[in-house]
Design a protein around this motif. Structure first.
Motif, PDB file in Angstrom:
ATOM      1  N   ALA A  12      39.543  33.299  55.089  1.00 37.71           N
ATOM      2  CA  ALA A  12      39.120  32.491  56.237  1.00 37.71           C
ATOM      3  C   ALA A  12      40.016  31.273  56.416  1.00 37.71           C
ATOM      4  N   ASN A  13      40.507  30.724  55.302  1.00 40.83           N
ATOM      5  CA  ASN A  13      41.341  29.524  55.353  1.00 40.83           C
ATOM      6  C   ASN A  13      42.791  29.777  54.981  1.00 40.83           C
ATOM      7  N   GLY A  14      43.122  31.019  54.633  1.00 42.47           N
ATOM      8  CA  GLY A  14      44.505  31.374  54.336  1.00 42.47           C
ATOM      9  C   GLY A  14      45.076  30.717  53.098  1.00 42.47           C
ATOM     10  N   ARG A  15      44.283  30.683  52.004  1.00 43.37           N
ATOM     11  CA  ARG A  15      44.775  30.037  50.789  1.00 43.37           C
ATOM     12  C   ARG A  15      44.056  30.598  49.563  1.00 43.37           C
ATOM     13  N   PRO A  16      44.586  30.306  48.379  1.00 41.79           N
ATOM     14  CA  PRO A  16      43.871  30.688  47.158  1.00 41.79           C
ATOM     15  C   PRO A  16      42.530  29.971  47.104  1.00 41.79           C
ATOM     16  N   ALA A  17      41.538  30.616  46.517  1.00 36.69           N
ATOM     17  CA  ALA A  17      40.195  30.035  46.418  1.00 36.69           C
ATOM     18  C   ALA A  17      40.031  29.352  45.067  1.00 36.69           C
ATOM     19  N   ARG A  18      40.124  28.050  45.068  1.00 35.90           N
ATOM     20  CA  ARG A  18      39.985  27.245  43.847  1.00 35.90           C
ATOM     21  C   ARG A  18      38.508  26.938  43.594  1.00 35.90           C
ATOM     22  N   GLY A  19      38.084  27.094  42.334  1.00 34.98           N
ATOM     23  CA  GLY A  19      36.732  26.701  41.953  1.00 34.98           C
ATOM     24  C   GLY A  19      35.668  27.773  42.103  1.00 34.98           C
ATOM     25  N   VAL A  20      36.079  29.036  42.236  1.00 37.50           N
ATOM     26  CA  VAL A  20      35.091  30.120  42.324  1.00 37.50           C
ATOM     27  C   VAL A  20      34.648  30.509  40.913  1.00 37.50           C
ATOM     28  N   ALA A  21      33.355  30.440  40.664  1.00 41.83           N
ATOM     29  CA  ALA A  21      32.804  30.874  39.379  1.00 41.83           C
ATOM     30  C   ALA A  21      32.788  32.398  39.338  1.00 41.83           C
ATOM     31  N   ILE A  35      30.074  39.163  29.262  1.00 42.14           N
ATOM     32  CA  ILE A  35      31.104  39.041  28.225  1.00 42.14           C
ATOM     33  C   ILE A  35      32.136  37.956  28.509  1.00 42.14           C
ATOM     34  N   ALA A  36      32.138  37.415  29.726  1.00 36.37           N
ATOM     35  CA  ALA A  36      33.078  36.327  30.026  1.00 36.37           C
ATOM     36  C   ALA A  36      32.609  35.565  31.264  1.00 36.37           C
ATOM     37  N   ARG A  37      32.877  34.260  31.247  1.00 33.23           N
ATOM     38  CA  ARG A  37      32.632  33.390  32.402  1.00 33.23           C
ATOM     39  C   ARG A  37      33.844  32.499  32.567  1.00 33.23           C
ATOM     40  N   THR A  38      34.227  32.287  33.816  1.00 31.19           N
ATOM     41  CA  THR A  38      35.383  31.443  34.080  1.00 31.19           C
ATOM     42  C   THR A  38      35.302  30.913  35.507  1.00 31.19           C
ATOM     43  N   VAL A  39      36.269  30.080  35.869  1.00 35.22           N
ATOM     44  CA  VAL A  39      36.376  29.511  37.211  1.00 35.22           C
ATOM     45  C   VAL A  39      37.836  29.600  37.626  1.00 35.22           C
ATOM     46  N   THR A  40      38.079  29.905  38.892  1.00 36.22           N
ATOM     47  CA  THR A  40      39.458  30.020  39.363  1.00 36.22           C
ATOM     48  C   THR A  40      40.139  28.655  39.423  1.00 36.22           C
ATOM     49  N   ASN A  41      41.447  28.679  39.190  1.00 35.54           N
ATOM     50  CA  ASN A  41      42.257  27.456  39.221  1.00 35.54           C
ATOM     51  C   ASN A  41      42.831  27.233  40.628  1.00 35.54           C
ATOM     52  N   ALA A  42      43.745  26.304  40.777  1.00 38.99           N
ATOM     53  CA  ALA A  42      44.322  25.949  42.081  1.00 38.99           C
ATOM     54  C   ALA A  42      45.051  27.112  42.732  1.00 38.99           C
ATOM     55  N   ASP A  43      45.487  28.083  41.947  1.00 41.69           N
ATOM     56  CA  ASP A  43      46.174  29.263  42.477  1.00 41.69           C
ATOM     57  C   ASP A  43      45.196  30.404  42.752  1.00 41.69           C
ATOM     58  N   GLY A  44      43.898  30.158  42.589  1.00 35.79           N
ATOM     59  CA  GLY A  44      42.900  31.190  42.814  1.00 35.79           C
ATOM     60  C   GLY A  44      42.812  32.201  41.675  1.00 35.79           C
ATOM     61  N   ARG A  45      43.486  31.907  40.581  1.00 37.84           N
ATOM     62  CA  ARG A  45      43.522  32.811  39.426  1.00 37.84           C
ATOM     63  C   ARG A  45      42.742  32.205  38.267  1.00 37.84           C
ATOM     64  N   THR A  46      42.509  33.014  37.262  1.00 31.74           N
ATOM     65  CA  THR A  46      41.913  32.483  36.041  1.00 31.74           C
ATOM     66  C   THR A  46      43.053  32.027  35.140  1.00 31.74           C
ATOM     67  N   ASP A  47      42.775  31.059  34.292  1.00 28.80           N
ATOM     68  CA  ASP A  47      43.822  30.530  33.419  1.00 28.80           C
ATOM     69  C   ASP A  47      44.282  31.543  32.374  1.00 28.80           C
ATOM     70  N   ALA A  48      43.417  32.489  32.041  1.00 31.26           N
ATOM     71  CA  ALA A  48      43.743  33.518  31.052  1.00 31.26           C
ATOM     72  C   ALA A  48      43.161  34.844  31.542  1.00 31.26           C
ATOM     73  N   PRO A  49      43.695  35.963  31.062  1.00 33.51           N
ATOM     74  CA  PRO A  49      43.096  37.257  31.427  1.00 33.51           C
ATOM     75  C   PRO A  49      41.622  37.289  31.021  1.00 33.51           C
ATOM     76  N   LEU A  50      40.832  38.067  31.734  1.00 30.78           N
ATOM     77  CA  LEU A  50      39.409  38.204  31.420  1.00 30.78           C
ATOM     78  C   LEU A  50      39.202  39.009  30.144  1.00 30.78           C
ATOM     79  N   MET A  51      40.063  39.982  29.914  1.00 34.14           N
ATOM     80  CA  MET A  51      40.049  40.770  28.676  1.00 34.14           C
ATOM     81  C   MET A  51      41.482  41.133  28.332  1.00 34.14           C
ATOM     82  N   THR A  52      41.788  41.093  27.058  1.00 27.45           N
ATOM     83  CA  THR A  52      43.101  41.481  26.574  1.00 27.45           C
ATOM     84  C   THR A  52      42.994  41.802  25.085  1.00 27.45           C
ATOM     85  N   GLY A  53      43.978  42.473  24.556  1.00 27.86           N
ATOM     86  CA  GLY A  53      44.017  42.752  23.119  1.00 27.86           C
ATOM     87  C   GLY A  53      42.844  43.582  22.657  1.00 27.86           C
TER      88      GLY A  53
END
Length: 117
Positions: A12-21, A35-53
């Protein structure tokens, strides 16, 4: 090594969504386990993968995005209650070494997803 990641784009606003739980659930039969909770950063991404290893396992999962709170925090005019409040995306991981990227493209009135890279 397998990996699960996500990001959220505010179409709707043409940008990454920061702060989405976001909450990730594992689904086994009738059981739904957080198994995981996080919030999106300024780039609309999570700071780390939700699952890895070792945490990455094949199976069925659900990502739940709290988009109603995101649009409300922006002051976006929506219905009361909002048409989209939480967006669940249920998917399965079949490749133990796969990279699964599950993005959410969202507005107050619609959403879409796909398996990204």
């Amino acid at each position: 090594m397998g990996r699960l990641s996500t990001h959220v784009l505010d179409t709707a606003n043409g940008r990454p969504a920061r702060g989405v739980a976001i909450e990730l659930f594992s689904l086994e039969g009738e059981q739904r386990r957080s198994i995981a909770r996080t919030v999106t950063n300024a780039d609309g991404r999570t700071d780390a993968p939700l699952m890895t290893g070792e945490a990455f396992r094949t199976g069925t999962y659900e990502l739940v995005f709290s988009v109603g709170a995101y649009f409300k925090a922006l002051g976006t005019a929506t219905a009361d209650p909002p048409f989209l409040d939480t967006v669940p995306i249920r998917f399965s991981l079949a490749e133990p070494d796969g990279h699964y990227h599950v993005p959410l493209l969202v507005s107050p009135w619609s959403y879409s997803t796909y398996r990204g890279s």
